[in-house]
Structures are given as structure tokens and as C-alpha cells.
Motif scaffolding. Structure first.
Motif, PDB file in Angstrom:
ATOM      1  N   GLY A 237      11.713  38.452  -8.839  1.00 50.31           N
ATOM      2  CA  GLY A 237      12.740  37.426  -8.886  1.00 50.31           C
ATOM      3  C   GLY A 237      13.572  37.314  -7.629  1.00 50.31           C
ATOM      4  N   HIS A 238      13.438  38.255  -6.699  1.00 51.41           N
ATOM      5  CA  HIS A 238      14.209  38.195  -5.458  1.00 51.41           C
ATOM      6  C   HIS A 238      13.468  37.309  -4.462  1.00 51.41           C
ATOM      7  N   PRO A 239      14.135  36.357  -3.819  1.00 56.14           N
ATOM      8  CA  PRO A 239      13.441  35.497  -2.856  1.00 56.14           C
ATOM      9  C   PRO A 239      12.956  36.292  -1.653  1.00 56.14           C
ATOM     10  N   GLY A 240      11.920  35.767  -1.003  1.00 60.19           N
ATOM     11  CA  GLY A 240      11.441  36.382   0.226  1.00 60.19           C
ATOM     12  C   GLY A 240      10.069  37.003   0.090  1.00 60.19           C
ATOM     13  N   HIS A 241       9.678  37.725   1.134  1.00 61.62           N
ATOM     14  CA  HIS A 241       8.361  38.355   1.180  1.00 61.62           C
ATOM     15  C   HIS A 241       8.359  39.394   2.297  1.00 61.62           C
ATOM     16  N   LEU A 242       7.228  40.055   2.465  1.00 57.53           N
ATOM     17  CA  LEU A 242       7.036  41.026   3.533  1.00 57.53           C
ATOM     18  C   LEU A 242       6.193  40.423   4.651  1.00 57.53           C
ATOM     19  N   THR A 243       6.377  40.955   5.851  1.00 63.62           N
ATOM     20  CA  THR A 243       5.468  40.652   6.947  1.00 63.62           C
ATOM     21  C   THR A 243       5.323  41.911   7.787  1.00 63.62           C
ATOM     22  N   ALA A 244       4.189  42.041   8.456  1.00 60.16           N
ATOM     23  CA  ALA A 244       3.944  43.206   9.304  1.00 60.16           C
ATOM     24  C   ALA A 244       3.288  42.764  10.598  1.00 60.16           C
ATOM     25  N   ILE A 245       3.563  43.506  11.658  1.00 57.52           N
ATOM     26  CA  ILE A 245       2.891  43.309  12.936  1.00 57.52           C
ATOM     27  C   ILE A 245       2.360  44.658  13.388  1.00 57.52           C
ATOM     28  N   GLY A 246       1.284  44.645  14.155  1.00 58.31           N
ATOM     29  CA  GLY A 246       0.738  45.902  14.633  1.00 58.31           C
ATOM     30  C   GLY A 246      -0.359  45.672  15.651  1.00 58.31           C
ATOM     31  N   SER A 247      -0.817  46.760  16.222  1.00 61.76           N
ATOM     32  CA  SER A 247      -1.908  46.711  17.186  1.00 61.76           C
ATOM     33  C   SER A 247      -2.747  47.963  17.033  1.00 61.76           C
ATOM     34  N   GLY A 248      -3.947  47.924  17.579  1.00 56.51           N
ATOM     35  CA  GLY A 248      -4.817  49.080  17.458  1.00 56.51           C
ATOM     36  C   GLY A 248      -6.113  48.871  18.202  1.00 56.51           C
ATOM     37  N   ARG A 249      -7.141  49.579  17.753  1.00 59.44           N
ATOM     38  CA  ARG A 249      -8.441  49.530  18.418  1.00 59.44           C
ATOM     39  C   ARG A 249      -9.549  49.683  17.390  1.00 59.44           C
ATOM     40  N   TYR A 250     -10.673  49.067  17.675  1.00 51.89           N
ATOM     41  CA  TYR A 250     -11.932  49.380  17.018  1.00 51.89           C
ATOM     42  C   TYR A 250     -12.810  50.055  18.064  1.00 51.89           C
ATOM     43  N   GLY A 251     -13.513  51.083  17.636  1.00 54.40           N
ATOM     44  CA  GLY A 251     -14.361  51.804  18.575  1.00 54.40           C
ATOM     45  C   GLY A 251     -13.717  53.092  19.022  1.00 54.40           C
ATOM     46  N   VAL A 252     -13.288  53.925  18.065  1.00 52.02           N
ATOM     47  CA  VAL A 252     -12.613  55.172  18.402  1.00 52.02           C
ATOM     48  C   VAL A 252     -13.262  56.329  17.652  1.00 52.02           C
ATOM     49  N   THR A 253     -12.879  57.541  18.026  1.00 53.74           N
ATOM     50  CA  THR A 253     -13.272  58.742  17.303  1.00 53.74           C
ATOM     51  C   THR A 253     -12.039  59.291  16.590  1.00 53.74           C
ATOM     52  N   LEU A 254     -12.227  60.305  15.764  1.00 54.60           N
ATOM     53  CA  LEU A 254     -11.094  60.890  15.047  1.00 54.60           C
ATOM     54  C   LEU A 254      -9.996  61.361  15.996  1.00 54.60           C
ATOM     55  N   LYS A 255     -10.383  61.935  17.123  1.00 56.61           N
ATOM     56  CA  LYS A 255      -9.379  62.470  18.043  1.00 56.61           C
ATOM     57  C   LYS A 255      -8.559  61.363  18.705  1.00 56.61           C
ATOM     58  N   ASP A 256      -9.042  60.115  18.648  1.00 56.97           N
ATOM     59  CA  ASP A 256      -8.308  58.996  19.241  1.00 56.97           C
ATOM     60  C   ASP A 256      -7.285  58.387  18.293  1.00 56.97           C
ATOM     61  N   LEU A 257      -7.313  58.768  17.013  1.00 56.38           N
ATOM     62  CA  LEU A 257      -6.398  58.174  16.047  1.00 56.38           C
ATOM     63  C   LEU A 257      -4.965  58.622  16.330  1.00 56.38           C
ATOM     64  N   PRO A 258      -3.973  57.791  15.994  1.00 59.57           N
ATOM     65  CA  PRO A 258      -2.575  58.150  16.269  1.00 59.57           C
ATOM     66  C   PRO A 258      -2.194  59.489  15.643  1.00 59.57           C
ATOM     67  N   ASP A 259      -1.390  60.262  16.360  1.00 57.86           N
ATOM     68  CA  ASP A 259      -0.975  61.575  15.863  1.00 57.86           C
ATOM     69  C   ASP A 259      -0.279  61.470  14.512  1.00 57.86           C
ATOM     70  N   ARG A 260       0.516  60.414  14.315  1.00 55.22           N
ATOM     71  CA  ARG A 260       1.246  60.268  13.053  1.00 55.22           C
ATOM     72  C   ARG A 260       0.275  60.132  11.883  1.00 55.22           C
ATOM     73  N   TRP A 261      -0.845  59.445  12.112  1.00 60.69           N
ATOM     74  CA  TRP A 261      -1.847  59.316  11.049  1.00 60.69           C
ATOM     75  C   TRP A 261      -2.491  60.668  10.764  1.00 60.69           C
ATOM     76  N   THR A 262      -2.830  61.403  11.815  1.00 59.70           N
ATOM     77  CA  THR A 262      -3.496  62.689  11.642  1.00 59.70           C
ATOM     78  C   THR A 262      -2.609  63.674  10.895  1.00 59.70           C
ATOM     79  N   VAL A 263      -1.321  63.730  11.253  1.00 56.50           N
ATOM     80  CA  VAL A 263      -0.395  64.653  10.592  1.00 56.50           C
ATOM     81  C   VAL A 263      -0.266  64.317   9.112  1.00 56.50           C
TER      82      VAL A 263
END
Length: 286
Positions: A237-263
């Protein structure tokens, strides 16, 4: 109740196709080298898309996006939380030239101040604490067709699904491909449905896309979405919505993933760090 339980990851289960560069050797491709199709033809456009977003072989492909979520009411934007997600996929070529894929995701909502996946966020609109259910995306099937169409099996009755891959924009040695996905999920009578839309732009080098000795190319990505309030925010019932922005890569290995994701993943899903392909095995090997 479908309309109350579905969230962004449920909607993305219909469209997720995150991909990456694995360790498969290019020797086989080199031995069977054929001329790349002309970039401006339908065959060339599909090949470019697969090399940027997916792969021409069956390797495990990994991608990620790192960004931030905001609440939008009218024209006022309010910062909420950060997000970091990694996608895993494999693709198998079909006789008709398309690809059958299996894809999955592990994503975390993060406290912008600490960078940790705390699981609880203060809702600035209600003054109440919200608990992130922290459910991750189970593997799902999809099919990419040479016509640049995406097929998803077993959609819920009443689901609205629209996916468009735009004509590549080529300027010199830069190639961009943008895809737009719109999903509307049904709900019981009297209950609002759930809508999720995203726009993803891929960028790669034109010269890389003409190579015949590789199965995919390095690819940068930018991401924007517009999505209804998540059910666990208690914003009915609350007006509004969410939106998100981001950037990244395709074509990586596990060691290339962001540290925050790994932790965060090491705390919640440590087994996948040792064997990320296990996320897909139930469907890929089925």
C-alpha cells in the motif's frame, strides 16, 4: 500466495543467464577454425551475444554485478542497501544452432556502512527493521535461440515475460549489446502482483568478437533495474518502488569475484567456493 512470496530472485529465475570465461582450452577451436560470420548478419549477432554473455562451449561460466539499491517515491531517491551477486551457468549447443542452458545465482544484500551481509536493514519509510530472507536462486533451465529469443520453460500461468536483445551498436573497436527484460508475476485476486524489469548493457572489443580461436571474450556490463517493493519490506500500500544500478563483468574466475561476495558466501554457502559447478549439477547432469 504467489504475489506475496515472489521476490527479485524468483523473477530473475526466469531470465538469469550470467556467464563467464572458464578454463577450457582453445586448442579444439583452433584445430577446427572457420571464418566468423559477418557481424551484421543474424548469425553474427547471435554469435557475438553468446561470446559476450555466454560461451560457445560447455565450460562453467561465471559473472558478477556489484551495485546499490534505492527506494523511489515520486522523484525522491533514498539509498537502501548494496548488492553483490555472482551467476554461474553452462550451455550445451542444440542441433538448430541454439543453446540449452542451466544457470544459478548466489547474491547478497549488504549494509552500505559495513559491507557485511547482516541480514537485517532499517526501513527508512516505516522505521521498522526488515529481515532479508536470504534465499538464493536455485538452478533453472533456459534456451537461447539463433533468432536472439530467450525461452523459459514452465512459466506460471498468467506470467508476463518479455525479453528483447537489441541490435548491437558498433563504433570502431567497441561493441555494445543491450538486453531488456520485463517480468510480471501473477497473484491471487485482490493481491498485487510482482513486477521486475532490468536493462543490461554488455561491452566487448569488436576485434575479440571476430576471433575464431576462442569460445568467449572479456565483457564488461552495466545494470539497471526497476522492481516492486520486496514482500519482506512490509510496504504493501505504500507508493513507490525499488531501483538498482550496478556494474560487473562476464568472463571471470572465482578469484576475480568481489571480496565482499567471497566473504559473505564463505559464511553462508562455503561448499560452493570449493565446487561452484555443484550449484548447477542437479539440472546439468539430470
Amino acid at each position: 500466495m504467489v504475489g506475496m512470496k515472489l521476490g527479485r530472485r524468483d523473477a530473475v529465475k526466469l531470465v538469469s543467464a550470467g556467464l563467464a570465461l572458464g578454463a577450457t582450452s582453445t586448442a579444439t577451436l583452433a584445430r577446427t577454425r572457420v571464418a566468423a560470420p559477418v557481424a551484421g548478419t543474424p548469425e553474427g549477432r547471435f554469435r557475438s551475444y553468446m561470446m559476450m554473455r555466454a560461451a560457445l562451449d560447455e565450460r562453467l561460466v561465471i559473472g558478477y554485478v556489484s551495485g546499490s539499491y534505492f527506494g523511489v517515491v515520486g522523484a525522491e531517491v533514498t539509498p537502501l542497501w548494496d548488492v553483490v551477486g555472482a551467476t554461474f551457468a553452462r550451455y550445451r549447443k542444440r542441433p538448430n544452432g541454439g543453446y540449452d542452458g542451466v544457470t544459478g545465482e548466489i547474491a547478497h544484500f549488504l549494509d552500505p556502512g559495513t559491507g557485511e551481509a547482516a541480514g537485517r536493514f532499517l526501513n527508512p519509510y516505516t522505521g521498522k527493521w526488515m529481515t532479508d530472507p536470504r534465499n538464493n536462486l536455485p538452478p533453472s533451465r533456459l534456451t537461447l535461440l539463433p533468432t536472439l529469443e530467450l525461452e523459459v520453460p514452465k512459466l506460471l500461468p498468467g506470467t508476463r515475460f518479455d525479453h528483447v536483445i537489441k541490435v548491437p551498436e558498433v563504433r570502431g573497436d567497441d561493441t555494445w549489446i543491450t538486453e531488456v527484460t520485463r517480468v510480471g508475476m501473477p497473484a491471487p485476486p485482490g493481491t498485487p502482483g510482482f513486477n521486475y524489469s532490468e536493462m543490461v548493457t554488455l561491452h566487448a572489443r569488436t576485434a575479440d568478437l571476430q576471433r575464431t580461436d576462442v569460445a568467449r571474450v572479456p565483457c564488461l556490463t552495466s545494470f539497471t533495474n526497476v522492481v516492486d517493493w520486496r514482500p519482506w519490506m512490509d510496504m504493501a500500500g505504500h507508493p513507490g518502488h525499488l531501483t538498482a544500478i550496478g556494474s560487473g563483468r562476464y568472463g571471470v574466475t572465482l578469484k576475480d569475484l568481489p571480496d565482499r561476495w567471497t566473504v559473505a558466501t564463505r559464511k553462508q554457502f562455503p561448499a560452493f567456493l570449493d565446487d561452484p559447478g555443484a550449484l548447477l549439477d542437479p539440472l546439468w547432469n539430470g
